[in-house]
Scaffold this active site. Structure first.
Site, mmCIF file in Angstrom:
data_model
loop_
_atom_site.group_PDB
_atom_site.id
_atom_site.type_symbol
_atom_site.label_atom_id
_atom_site.label_comp_id
_atom_site.label_asym_id
_atom_site.label_seq_id
_atom_site.Cartn_x
_atom_site.Cartn_y
_atom_site.Cartn_z
ATOM 1 N N ALA A 28 52.137 1.485 -72.939
ATOM 2 C CA ALA A 28 51.965 0.496 -74.011
ATOM 3 C C ALA A 28 52.812 0.858 -75.231
ATOM 4 C CB ALA A 28 50.492 0.378 -74.397
ATOM 5 N N GLY A 31 56.255 -0.160 -74.322
ATOM 6 C CA GLY A 31 56.249 -1.615 -74.145
ATOM 7 C C GLY A 31 56.182 -2.361 -75.457
ATOM 8 N N ASP A 32 55.401 -1.849 -76.401
ATOM 9 C CA ASP A 32 55.305 -2.456 -77.720
ATOM 10 C C ASP A 32 56.662 -2.453 -78.397
ATOM 11 O OD1 ASP A 32 53.976 -3.431 -80.162
ATOM 12 O OD2 ASP A 32 54.289 -1.394 -80.917
ATOM 13 N N ALA A 33 57.356 -1.335 -78.315
ATOM 14 C CA ALA A 33 58.663 -1.213 -78.965
ATOM 15 C C ALA A 33 59.697 -2.141 -78.323
ATOM 16 C CB ALA A 33 59.143 0.235 -78.909
ATOM 17 N N ASP A 36 58.911 -5.816 -79.136
ATOM 18 C CA ASP A 36 59.252 -6.089 -80.530
ATOM 19 C C ASP A 36 60.767 -6.248 -80.678
ATOM 20 O OD1 ASP A 36 58.915 -6.451 -83.267
ATOM 21 O OD2 ASP A 36 58.654 -4.330 -83.704
#
Length: 150
Positions: A28, A31-33, A36
């Site tokens: 995560a 994945g968040d980076a 974004d």
């Protein structure tokens, strides 16, 4: 795009770690980076805009409730393996919670981010981008409408 990850691994002498050993929160995290970065790239490519407006648009599209909404539309499209990664991420125990998000939205968003991290790290760029595109087209933030600022 796959070549970029391979190049990064070569330049920094990174090995090929078994993705299955990564915790769902680690998936995560990456994945968040990457999600974004994809959203910011989409918004910037739509034309020059003030940075504070770009940031506001990006924040609305990457917030937990928007990711949660996207996942509701993507669940039926996931392979068994992808669904398992999502569920591991969704069920991961986290000591934090997003501001302005329900616990269920936050958990679905964490699952979404884990899935994005998994697809990125396994170099499944086309699949990742296809899912993001479908999720954006049907998601909460602009469900069926054009991306803000387009």
């Amino acid at each position: 795009m796959e070549e970029s990850l391979k190049y990064l691994k070569e330049q920094f002498h990174l090995g090929n770690t078994d993705i299955r050993t990564y915790s769902p929160l680690t998936l995560a995290y990456i994945g968040d980076a990457i999600y974004d970065l994809i959203i910011r790239t989409i918004l910037v490519e739509q034309g020059n805009s003030q940075v504070n407006k770009l940031h506001k648009r990006a924040s609305m599209m990457v917030k937990a409730s928007a990711q949660s909404s996207m996942m509701e539309h993507l669940m039926e499209l996931l392979t068994e393996e992808e669904a398992a990664v999502y569920k591991r991420g969704r069920n991961a125990k986290s000591v934090t919670m997003a501001k302005n998000a329900t616990m269920s939205d936050y958990r679905r968003a964490t699952g979404f981010e884990a899935l994005m991290g998994y697809l990125y790290l396994t170099e499944q760029w086309k699949r990742m981008l296809d899912l993001i595109k479908i999720g954006l087209e049907k998601g909460e933030y602009y469900g069926g409408k054009q991306i803000p600022g387009k």
